[in-house]
Enzyme design. Structure first.
Site, PDB file in Angstrom:
ATOM      1  N   CYS A   1       9.076   0.322 -18.139  1.00  0.00           N
ATOM      2  CA  CYS A   1       8.722  -0.423 -19.346  1.00  0.00           C
ATOM      3  C   CYS A   1       7.881   0.468 -20.260  1.00  0.00           C
ATOM      4  O   CYS A   1       8.048   0.457 -21.480  1.00  0.00           O
ATOM      5  CB  CYS A   1       7.920  -1.663 -18.965  1.00  0.00           C
TER       6      CYS A   1
ATOM      7  N   CYS B   1       8.655   2.284  13.525  1.00  0.00           N
ATOM      8  CA  CYS B   1       7.832   1.194  12.994  1.00  0.00           C
ATOM      9  C   CYS B   1       7.820   0.023  13.962  1.00  0.00           C
ATOM     10  O   CYS B   1       6.802  -0.600  14.216  1.00  0.00           O
ATOM     11  CB  CYS B   1       8.383   0.704  11.658  1.00  0.00           C
TER      12      CYS B   1
ATOM     13  N   CYS C   1       0.980   5.376   7.981  1.00  0.00           N
ATOM     14  CA  CYS C   1       1.635   5.067   9.253  1.00  0.00           C
ATOM     15  C   CYS C   1       2.448   6.265   9.727  1.00  0.00           C
ATOM     16  O   CYS C   1       2.401   6.636  10.894  1.00  0.00           O
ATOM     17  CB  CYS C   1       2.554   3.865   9.094  1.00  0.00           C
TER      18      CYS C   1
END
Lengths: 108, 270
Positions: free
Chosen positions: B123, B186, B231
């Site tokens: 934008c 994960c 992570c």
């Protein structure tokens, strides 16, 4: 550090003798002075080292802060409202810069 | 032989401790989490310490609201050659209500996914003719927090079919792929062992509904991709870049795992 904004929340009005909670928060990095930058140079300490709260010019609470205080420190405490008046909150940074905020309390 | 009773005593003590731990775990399981628990999906809120939850519940105490306020100021700030601000087209921030729930979204021109951070930047470059904000900058985080905050409490509702399907599959594969020196995926923490301790930390389901969130460890607000990178580093694999295709696909999969959970932005976590 131009965009440091202290914030305070108190009730607008209270009954005489009522205990009100006052919440304060200031946006601050609280650089401890123990970190090093990528070149290995020490980043100088820059923390808010003192907080004071006055009511009608009379000291209500003062507190010395040390490097273990977290970033964006939040402090809440209680106050017995006896008269109407104005709070003045003051935070003092290393190097002497000050940030202040005022808030009015009406006691009925 | 003399130490036999002591041994029994020790075993007894260990059992008592195990029972005690199980007892609190059960109490937490049985607690009514309201909107924070949908089916067996539990928001990270339900794994956070009571003090941390209190910080999130009180808008004044929640330090991430400072970022939201920064975003609110930027909403009305004219920037770029077109001389526009967000408010020039979108008027009030209410117009952003419900926008956050469906990100990341598929963009045909890009033939790929786009998350809210990238949408805001698009934008800026296309409509405002302004410079992109840097990923993880206070401006971009602030605006993202502010826009997502408008959808507070609305359930996450991402699409995973049609043109989303290949990205969803890619994200799912990423989620289940072992990686790094520790050879962990994960899912090993967040699916198989959610709710158990990893050293001093309680493993959550790894839901994305509260992002960007204030993390006490960071002393600041961070995006979901920052958390992904953290992570990945913890299992000693090389993290991918902010806004990379890999993380966008993973973002889609992670948001789908939390489908129905309320948007909590800005949440507070440990």
């Amino acid at each position: 550090m131009s965009n440091i904004k202290p914030r305070v929340r108190i009730p607008k009005s209270a009954k005489k003798g009522e205990v009100v909670e006052i919440k304060t928060l200031i946006e601050h990095k609280m650089e401890t002075g123990q970190r090093k930058d990528k070149q290995g140079n020490k980043i100088p300490r820059k923390i808010v080292n003192r907080f004071e709260c006055k009511f009608n010019g009379k000291l209500v609470l003062a507190s010395d802060w040390h490097p273990a205080v977290s970033a964006n420190p939040y402090l809440a405490f209680h106050f017995r409202a006896e008269d109407s008046g104005e709070f003045e909150f003051r935070w003092v940074e290393d190097g002497g810069a000050e940030f202040t905020k005022k808030a009015k309390l009406t006691v009925s | 032989m003399g130490n036999t009773p002591r041994k029994y005593a020790l075993v007894g003590l260990v059992l008592a401790m195990a029972a005690g731990a199980a007892g609190t775990a059960v109490a937490e399981e049985k607690k009514d989490w309201g909107a924070y628990k949908v089916g067996d999906k539990r928001s990270g809120y339900t794994y956070a310490a009571p003090e941390t939850r209190a910080m999130q519940d009180d808008n004044f105490q929640n330090p991430a609201m400072l970022w939201a306020e920064a975003g609110e100021e930027l909403w009305n700030k004219v920037d770029g050659e077109a001389g526009k601000s967000c408010a020039s087209c979108h008027k009030t921030p209410d117009s952003m209500k419900g926008v956050a729930v469906s990100y990341p979204k598929y963009v045909a021109a890009k033939k790929g996914l786009e998350n809210l951070e990238q949408r805001i930047n698009r934008c800026r470059t296309e409509n405002m003719k302004a410079k992109e904000w840097k990923y993880e900058s206070k401006e971009l985080l602030g605006m993202t927090v502010f826009v997502r905050h408008q959808s507070l409490g609305m359930p996450v509702n991402v699409k995973v079919d049609g043109e989303y399907a290949p990205f969803f599959e890619k994200g799912k594969a990423f989620y289940n792929q072992r990686r790094g020196q520790l050879d962990m995926a994960c899912k090993h923490c967040h699916e198989d062992f959610a709710g158990t301790q990893i050293r001093a930390n309680l493993l959550s389901q790894g839901q994305g509904n509260g992002f960007p969130l204030y993390r006490l460890k960071w002393s600041g607000v961070g995006s979901l991709h920052r958390r992904f990178r953290g992570c990945n580093k913890q299992v000693r694999s090389t993290p991918y870049g902010y806004g990379s295709d890999e993380y966008l696909a993973l973002e889609l999969y992670v948001m789908w795992r939390g489908q129905g959970l309320p948007i909590e932005t800005p949440a507070v976590r440990n």
